[in-house]
Write a protein that holds these residues in place. Structure first.
Motif, PDB file in Angstrom:
ATOM      1  N   GLY A 162       0.584  -3.516 -10.003  1.00 34.75           N
ATOM      2  CA  GLY A 162       1.901  -3.982  -9.584  1.00 34.75           C
ATOM      3  C   GLY A 162       3.035  -3.474 -10.441  1.00 34.75           C
ATOM      4  O   GLY A 162       4.201  -3.652 -10.088  1.00 34.75           O
ATOM      5  N   VAL A 163       2.711  -2.846 -11.560  1.00 28.15           N
ATOM      6  CA  VAL A 163       3.723  -2.259 -12.441  1.00 28.15           C
ATOM      7  C   VAL A 163       3.529  -0.742 -12.521  1.00 28.15           C
ATOM      8  O   VAL A 163       4.476   0.024 -12.319  1.00 28.15           O
ATOM      9  N   LEU A 164       2.314  -0.316 -12.801  1.00 30.58           N
ATOM     10  CA  LEU A 164       2.011   1.113 -12.900  1.00 30.58           C
ATOM     11  C   LEU A 164       1.221   1.632 -11.699  1.00 30.58           C
ATOM     12  O   LEU A 164       1.431   2.752 -11.250  1.00 30.58           O
ATOM     13  N   ILE A 165       0.318   0.798 -11.195  1.00 28.85           N
ATOM     14  CA  ILE A 165      -0.567   1.197 -10.099  1.00 28.85           C
ATOM     15  C   ILE A 165      -0.375   0.229  -8.932  1.00 28.85           C
ATOM     16  O   ILE A 165      -0.361  -0.989  -9.116  1.00 28.85           O
ATOM     17  N   ASP A 166      -0.225   0.797  -7.727  1.00 25.29           N
ATOM     18  CA  ASP A 166      -0.067  -0.009  -6.523  1.00 25.29           C
ATOM     19  C   ASP A 166      -1.446  -0.426  -6.026  1.00 25.29           C
ATOM     20  O   ASP A 166      -2.127   0.327  -5.330  1.00 25.29           O
TER      21      ASP A 166
ATOM     22  N   GLU B 126     -11.943   0.449  -3.380  1.00 27.33           N
ATOM     23  CA  GLU B 126     -11.091   1.599  -3.704  1.00 27.33           C
ATOM     24  C   GLU B 126      -9.945   1.766  -2.722  1.00 27.33           C
ATOM     25  O   GLU B 126      -8.902   2.350  -3.065  1.00 27.33           O
ATOM     26  N   GLU B 127     -10.096   1.251  -1.507  1.00 24.08           N
ATOM     27  CA  GLU B 127      -9.029   1.361  -0.515  1.00 24.08           C
ATOM     28  C   GLU B 127      -7.865   0.418  -0.793  1.00 24.08           C
ATOM     29  O   GLU B 127      -6.837   0.469  -0.122  1.00 24.08           O
ATOM     30  N   MET B 128      -8.022  -0.441  -1.802  1.00 23.40           N
ATOM     31  CA  MET B 128      -6.910  -1.287  -2.237  1.00 23.40           C
ATOM     32  C   MET B 128      -5.957  -0.527  -3.156  1.00 23.40           C
ATOM     33  O   MET B 128      -4.860  -1.009  -3.446  1.00 23.40           O
ATOM     34  N   LEU B 129      -6.369   0.628  -3.639  1.00 27.28           N
ATOM     35  CA  LEU B 129      -5.555   1.472  -4.510  1.00 27.28           C
ATOM     36  C   LEU B 129      -4.845   2.521  -3.668  1.00 27.28           C
ATOM     37  O   LEU B 129      -5.510   3.263  -2.939  1.00 27.28           O
ATOM     38  N   VAL B 130      -3.525   2.608  -3.779  1.00 26.55           N
ATOM     39  CA  VAL B 130      -2.821   3.609  -2.967  1.00 26.55           C
ATOM     40  C   VAL B 130      -1.960   4.563  -3.791  1.00 26.55           C
ATOM     41  O   VAL B 130      -1.349   5.465  -3.232  1.00 26.55           O
TER      42      VAL B 130
END
Length: 212
Positions: free
Chosen positions: A12-16, A81-85
């Motif tokens: 939420g700050v560096l990685i969506d 892994e699909e939660m990482l965009v």
């Protein structure tokens, strides 16, 4: 200079990262996604993994309570892994610039010990931290004071020496209560302004497009 070390949250700050990114592919609409994540795979349930619970245990227990949703629950780990965009626009650039300028950069993250290596392998920016505390490895989570004190002991710092950045207001309040200077993250532009106001953003730390 009001602080000499910058301590980042990651998700939420560096990685969506968001479960919604996955469940929008599995459920018919945003209302169904909100209902599922608000009543089945909730934030409180996810925090158990951040605190060290194995995914297999949490998924088995929840599937027994919601047998009709067992496949959706299993997807929480099987398709995690699909939660990482991607990187949050601009923030990772700020981190790289701060690191290159010699500013101490650290992180305290609520993240499962099982899945953090997946994110770290995908996003090399996560290798830049001088001290990294991952909640699932330590079996303690923000906003508990214990994880902040663990970080301070490991980094050899006093809270007053640190600026803490998080997108969760409860975590920001907990850090501030211990003595950190603390910022609620909204976007990279606002963060850059907050760092500049504290004289913590060297010109060489600015992304090229912001410095020009």
């Amino acid at each position: 200079m009001s602080a000499k070390a910058i301590v980042f949250d990651i998700g939420g700050v560096l990685i969506d990262w968001s479960p919604a990114h996955l469940y929008r592919r599995l459920l018919p609409d945003d209302a169904a996604v909100a209902d599922f994540l608000g009543s089945v795979c909730t934030s409180a349930w996810n925090q158990q993994f951040d605190a060290g619970m194995p995914f297999a245990d949490g998924i088995a227990t929840l599937s027994a309570l919601h047998p009709g949703k067992a496949a959706l629950i299993a997807a929480y780990r099987d398709r995690w892994e699909e939660m990482l965009v991607g990187e949050i626009p601009g923030t990772a650039d700020l981190l790289r610039g701060l690191k290159a300028a010699g500013v101490p950069v650290h992180a305290i993250s609520n993240w499962s010990a099982e899945t953090f290596p997946i994110a770290a392998a995908r996003y090399p920016v996560l290798d830049l931290f001088d001290v990294l505390v991952v909640s699932g490895r330590e079996r303690m989570v923000k906003p508990d004071a214990a994880i902040f004190h663990l970080f301070l002991a490991r980094a050899g710092l006093d809270a007053a020496d640190c600026l803490f950045i998080d997108d969760n207001a409860a975590n920001v309040a907990a850090a501030a209560a211990i003595g950190f200077d603390a910022i609620l993250f909204t976007d990279a532009g606002r963060l850059a302004a907050d760092l500049h106001a504290r004289a913590l953003l060297p010109v060489q730390a600015l992304p090229a497009r912001a410095a020009s």
